[in-house]
Scaffold this active site. Sequence first.
Site, short mmCIF file in Angstrom:
data_model
loop_
_atom_site.label_atom_id
_atom_site.label_comp_id
_atom_site.label_asym_id
_atom_site.label_seq_id
_atom_site.Cartn_x
_atom_site.Cartn_y
_atom_site.Cartn_z
N ARG A 181 34.16 43.99 96.08
CA ARG A 181 32.98 44.46 95.35
C ARG A 181 32.77 45.94 95.65
NH1 ARG A 181 28.56 44.01 97.79
NH2 ARG A 181 28.73 41.80 98.31
N ASP A 219 25.68 58.95 76.17
CA ASP A 219 26.56 57.81 75.86
C ASP A 219 27.70 58.36 75.01
OD1 ASP A 219 27.84 55.57 74.80
OD2 ASP A 219 26.00 54.39 74.72
C1 LIG Z 1 29.17 48.62 72.87
C2 LIG Z 1 28.31 49.77 73.24
C3 LIG Z 1 27.52 49.75 74.41
C4 LIG Z 1 27.44 48.52 75.30
O1 LIG Z 1 28.64 48.21 75.93
P1 LIG Z 1 29.14 46.72 76.27
O2 LIG Z 1 30.49 46.96 76.83
O3 LIG Z 1 29.13 45.93 75.02
O4 LIG Z 1 28.17 46.18 77.27
C5 LIG Z 1 26.80 50.87 74.72
N1 LIG Z 1 26.80 51.96 73.92
C6 LIG Z 1 27.53 52.01 72.79
C7 LIG Z 1 27.49 53.24 71.94
C8 LIG Z 1 28.30 50.92 72.40
O5 LIG Z 1 29.00 50.98 71.27
#
Ligand SMILES: *Cc1c(COP(=O)(O)O)cnc(C)c1O
Length: 380
Positions: free
Chosen positions: A50, A175
């Site tokens: 972990r 993001d």
């Molecule tokens: C899919 C996605 C997420 C979340 O990720 P997971 O791997 O599904 O938990 C976050 N931000 C964006 C832009 C995504 O496309």
Amino acid sequence: MSEQHFETLAIHAGQEPDEVTGAVVPPIHQVSTYKQDGVGGLRGGYEYSRSANPTRTALEENLAALEGGRRGLAFASGLAAEDCLLRTVLKPGDHLVIPDDAYGGTFRLIAKVVERWGVTWSVVHSSDPEAVRAALRPETKAVWVETPSNPLLGITDIAQIADITRSAGVLLVVDNTFASPYLQQPLALGADVVVHSTTKYMGGHSDVVGGALVARDAGLGEELAYHQNAMGAIAGPFDAWLVLRGAKTLAVRMDRHSANAARIVEMLVSHPRVSQVYYPGLESHPGHEVAAKQMRDFGGMVSFRVTEGEEAAVQVCNRAQLFTLGESLGGVESLIEHPGRMTHASVAGSALEVPADLVRLSVGIESVDDLLADLAQALG
Ligand SMILES: *Cc1c(COP(=O)(O)O)cnc(C)c1O
């Protein structure tokens, strides 16, 4: 050796041929614990998987190199990464600024889970820097940005928002899932942390769910690593290995995704059954200039609206054959979906609601002629 280029780092960073066998690919260390040479005598720092695992470490170093950050961390999913970040940097009473076109799961995590711990949040149109500035409060800790955004491909000027957050002493989170580090480098533009769903372009083959954080400085990286271990939502060794393998071909895949998407956009804009196309590569897109400045290319995600409305949009999705009807994105195979009823159903009625006649494409790397033919028949 001088600083290596992206394509080289993608294949080599964090990875050396195996010392014992010479294997050119890092092994999947499917192991939970490590023999100690006398109490506390750790070989190579590993004591429990972990806390750290060599396959995951290889991926984490690779991610840090690709995003140009000091620390990379790999998680079980994108949302696990986001959860770790939010619970590391926020405490009760803090405030968060989120975009009106955030990924639905990000919105749900903040609005339904994090809020219960006494964190407040405001939704802004992050393409407008003045709206972001106006949303800041004394208790604001972080601004969250997603660019290009999902599913309307909105563009936010990362460097401009970074100027605002830096002078306010607020963290900027980007993001970078839609662009990938090959197309866009948020840390170099002034962001503090990059978030990824590695499920998407990083993994690239629709065969793994994973997430990542990359921190620009070591201090925040250390805090995040502490919480990653304390909270425990790590990427397992095999999943880490799959993402690491995906990273090696990221550059060539993104080039093809972008080229195929551009050709499809060209067809859609002149199609009589399409009323609007959302793609940052279009000169008519409001974020085109910013995207051209901060991205290497415009990526593989395309959304469009169908002239006859919601039922017609659903029909287009249902009629597609080569484009697979499904959620998710970023894989080598092309996907089509109806955000209003699928990926974005959870944000209906909120500020993040999407048009009902919208169709979203994740353009894959198949022959573009075959993709064009399929879309033409699906549009009828
Ligand atoms: C899919 C996605 C997420 C979340 O990720 P997971 O791997 O599904 O938990 C976050 N931000 C964006 C832009 C995504 O496309």
